[in-house]
Design an enzyme around this catalytic site. Structure first.
Site, PDB file in Angstrom:
ATOM      1  CG  ASP A 290      -1.707  -7.585   7.629  1.00  0.00           C
ATOM      2  OD1 ASP A 290      -2.751  -7.036   7.227  1.00  0.00           O
ATOM      3  OD2 ASP A 290      -0.633  -7.550   6.988  1.00  0.00           O
TER       4      ASP A 290
ATOM      5  CB  CYS B  61      -0.880   0.021   1.251  1.00  0.00           C
ATOM      6  SG  CYS B  61      -1.787  -1.516   1.513  1.00  0.00           S
TER       7      CYS B  61
END
Lengths: 68, 661
Positions: B98, B2
């Site tokens: 996560d 990301c």
């Protein structure tokens, strides 16, 4: 340097790829021996170094001066 | 993977529209979703490449009580185990992502939670209760994290161009950063090549509150005293390494909601990771490789060997000189640094191939050379030590022929000359002995800089990375000291950045690197040096550990560093228009970096005979082109490719919620 380390080095060296040129092989082995065992080999010793003869190697390493 | 960004200010409210623009500049890193979270004095942004828990893993993610907000780039591969541990401590989870583990881990252990993470990440936690921002970066520097501090305000982002979204930020090349590039090949954190921009060093945590910025290490590379390594037994060490690499590879292959592919370069490291996947899992495997139309660089036969052995579905991209020249401007825009080699360009084309084939994640062999003694610089240092032990020995001259047998111009053909060149300055007590030849030959490039920049550089002190080596390094094996330097400089600054994260993320692909797993790195560092570099035999223990999975042709193959054609890419098969533009007197004067007369001479020489360029001229040429492109794109321009793109898909305004809920 201990006898144990010499023995280990010899056992481990069987996994080295073969070196065709004897002069290059001697240099390779000399670098390995000096680096692993902390000794300094003379030119004459480098020329005669062999990993195939354990007794010769032990004698050579015992006789060589320490690098540090 | 990301992109993350944000601004925290203790002086004024933060412009949420500016952070929204920052998010859009990161769209290539995370095209699947985007959002900003707006608080008093803080705005966090996120662009998401969804790989784990697509539905529940949206970011920025807040804690249940809304006092913590996390924007996170990367993976914590042991998140499953951490989630169980946190559950046993009373934490309740509403997703299987996560990122939620990161939130709870911070709640439980504070900023020191990162010590428990095994993965590759850059993250920011906005702690509303304590009014502080915490930034952290993984141990090896896989994921980037840049920041700018202006008074009591800090802006952070995954990429420099994102910080340049704020037009008030000075866009200017920094002589100190450039000096590092033309010595160490890349900047060493916290430096960058831009005046006002810093980067968080790998293995560090930064805390920013109303008292200012504090940066602390939470991890550092360590090695045992020479001769006091835990195990001297090769078979035992090989077995332990195999177990650790297998576990690391499985973690990276299996912990994804999407199929994971693998790179195959033709070398040992990617052969090991791909073979491990095939051996340790029952999944089908898709592999990807670069082929070069220039035979000097192509490793196709070795790639084919692995493909046939593993039975993978294989894709290749054939890269020509023209292909490299065509994408190079985009490569530099993504790398955000001068380059000394064209090698990142084929990797950009490779990640594009991955994405075109529907993959978002690949496992690669990066890091093995650093942690297991694979680089020529380690072998070169060992030969130099060999010479230094007996300077008068003529027999030792011949050792240079052992160094680079794959080079057409083998220095072994002139042993005495080569010894005088490589052997210079081989002082075994010098902690940076291994790296001085590289640093010295690289810094020779500064001779072509403009007098003004040379003066600025001369007045700029650049700290020697070796000075940061721990005091205990005196008792390390020389190989360990060389590894420490490589892991502190080239790995995060160039291999993982310009050749890694940037070339992968440019095409929205995440790279995963088993050899940089925490357990693998820590195990490798504890091995006797001879098990890594056995005389001059590189990665000895790795070859022993995977001898049954990798074909003998690859095991016995002399190390061939990944390379790509440099100057010939831009001159041998036609010269692209952009080359003439960025090397024009106008562009050179505008940048003020290079001496125009020398550049003109170099370009003229390249037009005539780029194929016969040696190492230095190749580096000069690529340095000129990349630095000029960098200036044009990130100093004159803002580095943004498509201004006016879509705003973030979600805006979460938390200003009306309690900070001490």
């Amino acid at each position: 340097m201990t006898a144990d380390l010499v023995a280990r080095l010899l056992a481990e060296s069987v996994h080295l790829p073969p070196e065709g040129d004897p002069a290059q092989a001697a240099l390779r082995w000399a670098i390995l021996i000096e680096d692993s065992l902390g000794v300094v080999l003379s030119d004459e010793q480098i020329g005669s170094v062999s990993l195939a003869d354990p007794e010769h190697l032990r004698a050579l390493v015992t006789a060589a001066p320490r690098s540090r | 993977m990301c992109g993350i960004c944000g601004i925290v200010s203790f002086d004024r409210s933060v412009d949420a529209d500016l952070v929204a623009d920052m998010v859009t500049s990161l769209e290539h890193r995370g095209p699947d979703d985007s959002a900003v979270v707006v608080d008093h004095g803080a705005v966090l942004g996120h662009s998401r490449l969804a790989l784990i828990d697509v539905a529940g893993g949206a970011q920025p993610l807040g804690s249940a009580d809304g006092t913590l907000w996390v924007t996170f780039n990367g993976e914590v591969f042991n998140y499953v185990e951490l989630r169980e541990e946190l559950r046993s401590l009373g934490h309740h989870f509403t997703t299987v992502s996560d990122t939620e583990v990161v939130v709870h881990a911070y709640e439980q252990w504070g900023a020191s939670c990162v010590e428990r993470f095994n993965g590759q990440w850059a993250l920011a936690v906005w702690d509303r209760r304590r009014r502080r921002l915490v930034l952290a970066r993984d141990r090896m520097g896989v994921r980037p994290l840049y920041y700018r501090v202006l008074g009591r305000e800090l802006a952070f982002a995954s990429e420099v161009k994102t910080l340049f979204t704020d037009r008030s930020v000075t866009r200017e090349l920094d002589p100190a950063g450039l000096k590092q590039v033309w010595t160490y090949w890349s900047c060493v954190a916290p430096s960058t090549v831009f005046t006002d921009i810093r980067q968080l060093a790998p293995g560090h945590v930064a805390t920013f509150d109303d008292t200012g910025l504090r940066v602390d290490p939470y991890w550092s590379q360590d090695f045992p005293e020479r001769g006091r390594e835990a195990s001297q037994d090769l078979e035992e060490n090989a077995a332990a390494l195999r177990e650790a690499v297998t576990r690391a590879t499985r973690l990276r292959f299996e912990r994804s909601d999407f199929p994971v592919g693998a790179y195959l370069s033709g070398g040992l490291d990617s052969a090991v990771t791909a073979a491990t996947i095939r051996h340790a899992t029952s999944a089908d495997l898709t592999t990807f490789s670069v082929r070069f139309t220039d035979d000097e660089f192509d490793e196709g036969p070795y790639q084919r060997l692995m493909v046939e052995r593993l039975g993978t579905t294989h894709h290749t991209v054939d890269v020509s000189h023209r292909d490299i020249a065509e994408v190079f401007p985009e490569v530099v825009r993504q790398a955000e640094s001068p380059l000394l080699r064209s090698a990142p360009a084929p990797l950009f084309l490779l990640s594009r191939l991955v994405r075109e084939n529907g993959y978002k994640v690949v496992v690669t062999g990066e890091g093995a050379d650093e942690v297991l003694g694979g680089y020529d610089i380690y072998r070169e240092a060992r030969v130099r030590q060999f010479w230094a032990r007996d300077p008068g020995s003529t027999m030792r001259d011949g050792a240079v022929g052992l160094l680079y047998p794959w080079l057409a111009r083998n220095p072994g053909k002139a042993p005495a000359f080569a010894r005088s060149f490589f052997g210079a300055g081989a002082d075994p007590t010098d902690r940076a002995m291994s790296h001085h030849p590289r640093w010295s030959s690289t810094s020779a490039l500064t001779a072509m800089l403009s007098p003004a920049l040379q003066s600025s550089m001369a007045a700029t002190a650049v700290a020697d990375p070796a000075e940061r080596m721990p005091a205990a390094a005196e008792d390390w094996d020389p190989l360990s000291r060389a590894q420490w330097l490589e892991i502190a400089t080239l790995l995060p600054g160039y291999i993982l950045a310009s050749q890694g994260d940037r070339m992968l993320m440019a095409n929205s692909v995440e790279g995963r690197f088993p050899f940089l797993d925490r357990e693998v790195v820590e195990l490798a560092s504890q091995l006797p040096a001879r098990h890594k570099l056995f005389g001059l035999e590189e990665k000895f223990v790795l070859k022993r550990a995977f001898a049954d999975l990798v074909p003998p042709e690859i095991l016995a193959r002399p190390k061939q560093p990944y390379r790509a054609p440099d100057a010939p890419s831009f001159f041998a098969d036609g010269v692209p228009d952009w080359v003439a533009e960025v090397t024009s007197p106008r562009a050179l004067a505008a940048a003020g970096v290079f001496d125009p007369r020398q550049v003109a001479g170099l370009v003229e020489k390249a037009r005539r005979r780029s194929r016969s360029f040696g190492n230095t001229d190749n580096m000069r040429m690529v340095s000129v082109l990349s630095t000029q492109l960098l200036h044009e794109q990130l100093v004159v321009g803002s580095g943004l490719d498509r201004p006016g793109r879509l705003a973030p898909r979600r805006v979460v305004d938390i200003r009306d919620t309690e900070e001490d809920a």
